[in-house]
Design an enzyme around this catalytic site. Sequence first.
Site, PDB file in Angstrom:
ATOM      1  N   HIS B 414       8.283   0.141  20.308  1.00  0.00           N
ATOM      2  CA  HIS B 414       8.414  -1.275  20.662  1.00  0.00           C
ATOM      3  C   HIS B 414       7.378  -1.683  21.692  1.00  0.00           C
ATOM      4  O   HIS B 414       6.743  -2.711  21.581  1.00  0.00           O
ATOM      5  CB  HIS B 414       9.807  -1.542  21.260  1.00  0.00           C
ATOM      6  N   GLU B 637      -6.864   7.222  -5.131  1.00  0.00           N
ATOM      7  CA  GLU B 637      -6.174   7.792  -3.970  1.00  0.00           C
ATOM      8  C   GLU B 637      -5.846   9.253  -4.199  1.00  0.00           C
ATOM      9  O   GLU B 637      -5.635  10.014  -3.273  1.00  0.00           O
ATOM     10  CB  GLU B 637      -4.837   7.059  -3.736  1.00  0.00           C
ATOM     11  N   ASP B 661      -4.389   7.414   1.621  1.00  0.00           N
ATOM     12  CA  ASP B 661      -3.721   8.372   0.748  1.00  0.00           C
ATOM     13  C   ASP B 661      -4.688   9.454   0.273  1.00  0.00           C
ATOM     14  O   ASP B 661      -4.323  10.618   0.174  1.00  0.00           O
ATOM     15  CB  ASP B 661      -3.084   7.657  -0.445  1.00  0.00           C
ATOM     16  N   CYS B 705     -10.709   0.202   0.437  1.00  0.00           N
ATOM     17  CA  CYS B 705      -9.756  -0.713   1.071  1.00  0.00           C
ATOM     18  C   CYS B 705      -8.818   0.000   2.028  1.00  0.00           C
ATOM     19  O   CYS B 705      -7.835  -0.574   2.474  1.00  0.00           O
ATOM     20  CB  CYS B 705      -8.964  -1.490   0.031  1.00  0.00           C
TER      21      CYS B 705
END
Lengths: 206, 766
Positions: B414, B637, B661, B705
């Site tokens: 957080h 990937e 990946d 990407c």
Amino acid sequence: MGVDSFVSWLRDVAGSLHDNSAYLTELDSAIGDADHGANMDRGFQAVVGMLDETSFDGTDELLKKAGMTLVSKVGGASGPLYGTFFLRFGTALAGADLTPEAIGKGLHAGVEGVLARGKAELGDKTMYDAWAPALEAYDAAVAGGSDLGTALTAAAEAAAKGRDATIPLVARKGRASYLGERSAGHQDPGATSTTLILESAARTLS
Amino acid sequence: MIGIVVVSHSRALAEAAVGLATEMVAEDKRPVIAIAAGLDTTTFGTDAMAVSEALGTADSPDGVLVLLDLGSAVLSAEMALEFVDPEMAARVRLTSAPLVEGLVAAVVTASTDASLDAVAAEAERGLVGKQDHLGVATADAAPVVEADRTVEVVVGNEHGLHARPAARLVGLVNGFDAVVTLTDLDNGKGPVDAGSLSMVATLNAQQGHRLRVGASGVAADAVLAAVEDLAAQNFGDAVVEKAAPSPGGSGLDVAIGPAVLAGAQVSLGDYVAGDNELGRLDEALATAGEQLDELRDNHGDIFAAHLALLGDRKVLDDVRASIAAGASAPAAWKQVYGELATAFEGLDDEYQRERAQDVRAVRDRVLRLLVGVTEVAPTDGILVVPELDAATAATLDATRIAGIAVRAAGTTGHGVIVARSRGIPLITGIGDVDVPPGAVVSFDARTGSFEVAPDEERVRATITEREGERAQAIADADLPATTRDGRTIDVLVNVGVVQDAVDARGADGSGLVRTEVLFGDRRTAPTVDEQVDAFRAIAQALGGKPITIRTWDIGGDKPLPFLPQDREANPFLGERGLRVFRRRPELLRDQLEAIRRTAAETPVHVMFPMVTTADEVAWALQELGPRDGLEVGIMVEVPAAALRVGSLATELDFVSIGTNDLTQYTTAADRTNAAVAPLADGLDPAVLQLIDHVVRNAGVRVAVCGDLASDPHAAVLLAALGVSELSAVGPQVPLVKAQLRQADLGRVDTAAVLAARDADQVRGLL
């Protein structure tokens, strides 16, 4: 037709339940805690004891006292259930002429009490599976102009059919519901005692 | 004090249970306990008249709690309520609590003069300790508190039922007069008390999991409706959480200043325990509650989670029990909350694990109040903390604090999220480096360096340079990324929500529209029309430049609420991406329809994720049908796809390399697992060799990407390897373009990079 007829009915029920005590317990041993025969016998023997000691002016008082006796003496779930039945039946008869219609209203009130207490539905494999068709047959007979004895005979016959129809059901209420699918194939003890009570009524109330 | 009635078929059972329970409490503090059990000492049965007599015996103005065994006990007790005075019946509560455990809990609680509600609640919780102790496996076998009604809801939240949505659920449930349980139908955990935050957390309910919510009690229907409503709103998690972090603040990744050490262990050494430790605890809790209330009002829901942790009744019970057993308030508090933090750390999920820091923040807030130390938030310099809690991150003066250095690794806590969203320079994972208070320290998150007593002039020069770079890059954002040797690289933006496209500066379109994120907050599948609307909005925000829509990429760590998947032993090697739709293609067909319709209006490319074989490509193309000018590609990937890209791409227009990946599959390392994360380095020469192989053998346009494309220096290397299109996260697009404009691709020694020993050596060459 008065208090005496109802006293005869209760004594006859007590005899019938006593004679069938072993049978009811045998049914209950298959799917419950093997005490229904003994419990009902104990409860109604207490009712007989009460009848021996007390005399009643009104049918409503008689039935309510019988109900309270069952509540305290039966022990199992049928204590509050049959207790409620007789209490409500009695209350409904207070001040009424004992016509077939009035007795029909009383039976309905009693069975509504059973439903409110046990929260059972049709097909849950409970005494209600005998009560429901019995009330229907009784109402139909009365509507068709039958006298009390004929209507009660029709009710008892319908109850017996309802009782037999509980055999394949899977129990959804009471101790038998713990057995789940294994409760199928056995006749419900509560529906059986209800049938005995109605058969006794057909014999004694007319 | 309330009275208690025990209704049982067996007199012996009732008497023994009462014996067990009264043993817990001194004789003069015991509540009145009346028994209505058995028709006599040996005959099983219940008697409504006896129950009503027992009610009369136990009656008290504070109420009566009735514990029951089963069957006729319940009917007789209900009937007894009709026999007694209605005024008395109104203060009698029949509980579904387990007879023995419930009675023990009830007697103990009643002896403290607790209210009927409180005693009943404790009795209903009687089984929790046993279930906890015996573990999840027995929870299903012992559903003693049977729910009257149940509903099923789905966890739609990206991170599952984590602290904040759980806190909202707990807060909601506790406002109703009902016992509510939760069971995770997908992982089999539960049932747990939905009114206890710590119990809800142990469910570890992930996104897409179905929860069975059971409720008993007068408000059962109302609470279930309210829970359904809350679940439909993602348990109050706003969708804005997915928005790109808005820059704000200095937004730099480098900082210098005097070190301010904080977050040290609160010392209990000087604490003197008194004879009112429970009172001191209550006082500290009240003050902490007020502080957190104010923080929540000013800084949002993170503090609602803290508040719920503060008021967690199970945990508080443990603390109070420990104090009652003789511990001082701070010692008890520290121990119990410390254990809770440890329990969170033991959860499977990375995100849930990091919730441990919320627990520690609450622990320390109350400890400071108990011990009487105040922590003053630093206003200048660099805050050095073991871990960054949200309270600190939210309340720092962002315009004055130079930066924050966090010793712990981890980027999804957080505090880290809050600090980033406020544009505060931040570095994580600096470790145990010795920092004297007040010493000048500096860090550069870009290079991952943290220095004590650095060359200040050099650091200030770096800061000036970065500020200049940043200002220049943003000013030049709309210029093309043409390298010094004349190659123009298309730099596009990755889009998860429409706002990403709106905020993007200088993007030449979108190289990746993450449809599973775009519709990830949906509880039901979007219609074709809804998808067309969203795609059109993205294209319009990017001025009609081409957008590359990736078909649903789910599985692995990305479940979709409206496409639940079976739990897999190894989800990253399981049904992911395109694989999911071979067995159930309907959702994919709808999406392809939406893509084709969007393509009729605006330039659109489509790409399929997680492709391994030529068969899969053929199947995808068949599902797509006529292309009508649509450009079609696949993600690369999987190493197998990279190695045989030539045979996969024969019918395609482009391929796009997903470096995240590809890296984890090539190195067999999970980057979210701290133990092996360093292995999963996108600049590992093995990964770069695969990228090089794809560029040489694809025969079609090659894009990247993944995260690598967002790193300006890596972007230059990718361009030098022959990648012609880079899709980066929004704020990085101007910086990537600026770096490319300064690059001379011909001077990048790609041969040396590919032959490098490891990722560090590659970095040295960049």
